[in-house]
Design a protein around this motif. Structure first.
Motif, PDB file in Angstrom:
ATOM      1  N   ASP A  81       0.832  -1.201   0.000  1.00 51.72           N
ATOM      2  CA  ASP A  81       0.000   0.000   0.000  1.00 51.72           C
ATOM      3  C   ASP A  81       0.872   1.259   0.000  1.00 51.72           C
ATOM      4  O   ASP A  81       1.884   1.319   0.710  1.00 51.72           O
ATOM      5  CB  ASP A  81      -0.906   0.016   1.233  1.00 51.72           C
ATOM      6  CG  ASP A  81      -1.938  -1.093   1.213  1.00 51.72           C
ATOM      7  OD1 ASP A  81      -2.476  -1.392   0.134  1.00 51.72           O
ATOM      8  OD2 ASP A  81      -2.208  -1.667   2.288  1.00 51.72           O
ATOM      9  N   GLN A 142      -4.774 -13.516   5.260  1.00 51.32           N
ATOM     10  CA  GLN A 142      -4.836 -12.758   6.511  1.00 51.32           C
ATOM     11  C   GLN A 142      -3.559 -12.940   7.324  1.00 51.32           C
ATOM     12  O   GLN A 142      -3.067 -11.986   7.944  1.00 51.32           O
ATOM     13  CB  GLN A 142      -6.062 -13.198   7.306  1.00 51.32           C
ATOM     14  CG  GLN A 142      -7.380 -12.825   6.632  1.00 51.32           C
ATOM     15  CD  GLN A 142      -8.584 -13.499   7.265  1.00 51.32           C
ATOM     16  OE1 GLN A 142      -8.463 -14.524   7.941  1.00 51.32           O
ATOM     17  NE2 GLN A 142      -9.758 -12.937   7.044  1.00 51.32           N
ATOM     18  N   SER A 145      -0.853 -10.733   5.721  1.00 49.66           N
ATOM     19  CA  SER A 145      -1.059  -9.315   6.042  1.00 49.66           C
ATOM     20  C   SER A 145      -0.629  -9.009   7.472  1.00 49.66           C
ATOM     21  O   SER A 145       0.030  -7.993   7.742  1.00 49.66           O
ATOM     22  CB  SER A 145      -2.533  -8.943   5.845  1.00 49.66           C
ATOM     23  OG  SER A 145      -2.899  -9.032   4.487  1.00 49.66           O
ATOM     24  N   SER A 166      -2.375  -4.796   0.432  1.00 49.01           N
ATOM     25  CA  SER A 166      -3.720  -5.187   0.033  1.00 49.01           C
ATOM     26  C   SER A 166      -3.611  -6.473  -0.771  1.00 49.01           C
ATOM     27  O   SER A 166      -2.599  -6.721  -1.443  1.00 49.01           O
ATOM     28  CB  SER A 166      -4.381  -4.093  -0.810  1.00 49.01           C
ATOM     29  OG  SER A 166      -4.610  -2.934  -0.018  1.00 49.01           O
ATOM     30  N   ALA A 193      -9.969  -4.257  -3.524  1.00 48.87           N
ATOM     31  CA  ALA A 193      -9.496  -4.133  -2.148  1.00 48.87           C
ATOM     32  C   ALA A 193      -8.855  -2.777  -1.914  1.00 48.87           C
ATOM     33  O   ALA A 193      -9.086  -2.125  -0.883  1.00 48.87           O
ATOM     34  CB  ALA A 193      -8.504  -5.263  -1.843  1.00 48.87           C
ATOM     35  N   GLN A 194      -8.060  -2.306  -2.874  1.00 52.94           N
ATOM     36  CA  GLN A 194      -7.383  -1.019  -2.741  1.00 52.94           C
ATOM     37  C   GLN A 194      -8.369   0.148  -2.713  1.00 52.94           C
ATOM     38  O   GLN A 194      -8.155   1.142  -2.020  1.00 52.94           O
ATOM     39  CB  GLN A 194      -6.392  -0.840  -3.881  1.00 52.94           C
ATOM     40  CG  GLN A 194      -5.184  -1.760  -3.783  1.00 52.94           C
ATOM     41  CD  GLN A 194      -4.303  -1.692  -5.014  1.00 52.94           C
ATOM     42  OE1 GLN A 194      -4.770  -1.531  -6.135  1.00 52.94           O
ATOM     43  NE2 GLN A 194      -2.998  -1.804  -4.802  1.00 52.94           N
ATOM     44  N   LYS A 196     -11.108   0.159  -1.303  1.00 52.59           N
ATOM     45  CA  LYS A 196     -11.746   0.187   0.010  1.00 52.59           C
ATOM     46  C   LYS A 196     -10.830   0.730   1.094  1.00 52.59           C
ATOM     47  O   LYS A 196     -11.277   0.975   2.211  1.00 52.59           O
ATOM     48  CB  LYS A 196     -12.204  -1.228   0.382  1.00 52.59           C
ATOM     49  CG  LYS A 196     -13.343  -1.751  -0.482  1.00 52.59           C
ATOM     50  CD  LYS A 196     -13.762  -3.142  -0.029  1.00 52.59           C
ATOM     51  CE  LYS A 196     -14.943  -3.647  -0.840  1.00 52.59           C
ATOM     52  NZ  LYS A 196     -15.370  -5.004  -0.405  1.00 52.59           N
ATOM     53  N   ARG A 200      -6.502  -4.286   2.993  1.00 51.82           N
ATOM     54  CA  ARG A 200      -7.768  -4.972   2.767  1.00 51.82           C
ATOM     55  C   ARG A 200      -7.578  -6.252   1.952  1.00 51.82           C
ATOM     56  O   ARG A 200      -6.609  -6.415   1.217  1.00 51.82           O
ATOM     57  CB  ARG A 200      -8.743  -4.058   2.023  1.00 51.82           C
ATOM     58  CG  ARG A 200      -9.066  -2.754   2.734  1.00 51.82           C
ATOM     59  CD  ARG A 200      -9.707  -2.990   4.093  1.00 51.82           C
ATOM     60  NE  ARG A 200     -10.073  -1.757   4.758  1.00 51.82           N
ATOM     61  CZ  ARG A 200     -11.279  -1.191   4.677  1.00 51.82           C
ATOM     62  NH1 ARG A 200     -12.223  -1.757   3.950  1.00 51.82           N
ATOM     63  NH2 ARG A 200     -11.530  -0.066   5.307  1.00 51.82           N
ATOM     64  N   GLU A 202      -9.843  -8.792  -0.731  1.00 56.25           N
ATOM     65  CA  GLU A 202     -11.035  -8.982  -1.540  1.00 56.25           C
ATOM     66  C   GLU A 202     -10.954 -10.354  -2.197  1.00 56.25           C
ATOM     67  O   GLU A 202      -9.905 -10.746  -2.727  1.00 56.25           O
ATOM     68  CB  GLU A 202     -11.152  -7.894  -2.603  1.00 56.25           C
ATOM     69  CG  GLU A 202     -12.474  -7.902  -3.346  1.00 56.25           C
ATOM     70  CD  GLU A 202     -13.667  -7.502  -2.483  1.00 56.25           C
ATOM     71  OE1 GLU A 202     -14.796  -7.932  -2.791  1.00 56.25           O
ATOM     72  OE2 GLU A 202     -13.464  -6.747  -1.505  1.00 56.25           O
TER      73      GLU A 202
END
Length: 217
Positions: A81, A142, A145, A166, A193-194, A196, A200, A202
């Motif tokens: 990001d 997850q 991340s 993301s 996703a970006q 949002k 994130r 998606e």
């Protein structure tokens, strides 16, 4: 566009290989404008430039293995990001270190020794996951991340305060020859996703549409 790869079992002597890995990447044109990350993915969706040979090879290998076994395949398309802002703030050296740390963190989180994290462009990473159900792939995304946040890489141009990623996750039941639209689906999920925000995930599951077409045939 070239690509680089880090395998899960390549953690030893990591920093000694940083320069080698970076040297394998040809310079790419500097992007302009605030939507750098999305613009890079958009070019991939149009297949101009083409996927790097190593990425194409890995996607095809995973696709064929999943098709032969009759199992699902998942795909992660991951992007740092606010990469452009990070580069502007910290410079090339720190950015190179950041990118390689993120890449290694992704590789370390992968479940199998032969799983690989491939770099596409400046700040995007591709992970092909044969025989990986969508729920397991979501959990893995997850985990990745969280691990990257756990590195605590400072990013003062991000409201998160640290480097985040993301993730776009696509899942399908491969049949026949490798279909590049599967990668496009993962890239589109990343873009969504970006939009949002940061950090994130998606998910796009192509299997219901596949089943519908099969029943209609």
């Amino acid at each position: 566009m070239t690509d680089a790869v880090i395998a899960k079992d390549s953690a030893e002597h990591f920093w000694g290989r940083v320069r080698t890995a970076l040297g394998a990447l040809r310079p790419v044109r500097q992007e302009r404008g605030p939507a750098y990350g999305q613009a890079a993915i958009a070019r991939q969706i149009g297949m101009k430039p083409k996927l790097g040979a190593r990425i194409e090879e890995e996607l095809t290998r995973a696709w064929e293995a999943s098709a032969e076994a009759g199992v699902s395949m998942s795909l992660l398309v991951i992007e740092i990001d606010r990469y452009r802002e990070y580069f502007a703030c910290y410079g090339k050296g720190a950015t190179d270190d950041c990118v390689m740390t993120v890449m290694q963190t992704i590789a370390d989180a992968l479940p199998h020794d032969d799983d690989t994290c491939l770099r596409m462009g400046r700040a995007t990473f591709v992970v092909a996951l044969p025989d990986m159900p969508v729920l397991m792939a979501r959990t893995l995304a997850q985990k990745i991340s969280k691990a990257i946040r756990g590195q605590g890489l400072a990013h003062k141009e991000s409201h998160a305060g640290t480097v985040t990623v993301s993730v776009g996750l696509a899942v399908t039941n491969p049949q026949g020859a490798f279909d590049r639209t599967f990668f496009e689906a993962g890239a589109q999920a990343l873009k969504k996703a970006q939009r949002k925000g940061m950090g994130r995930l998606e998910v796009v599951d192509l299997r219901p549409a596949q089943e519908k077409r099969r029943k209609a045939a």
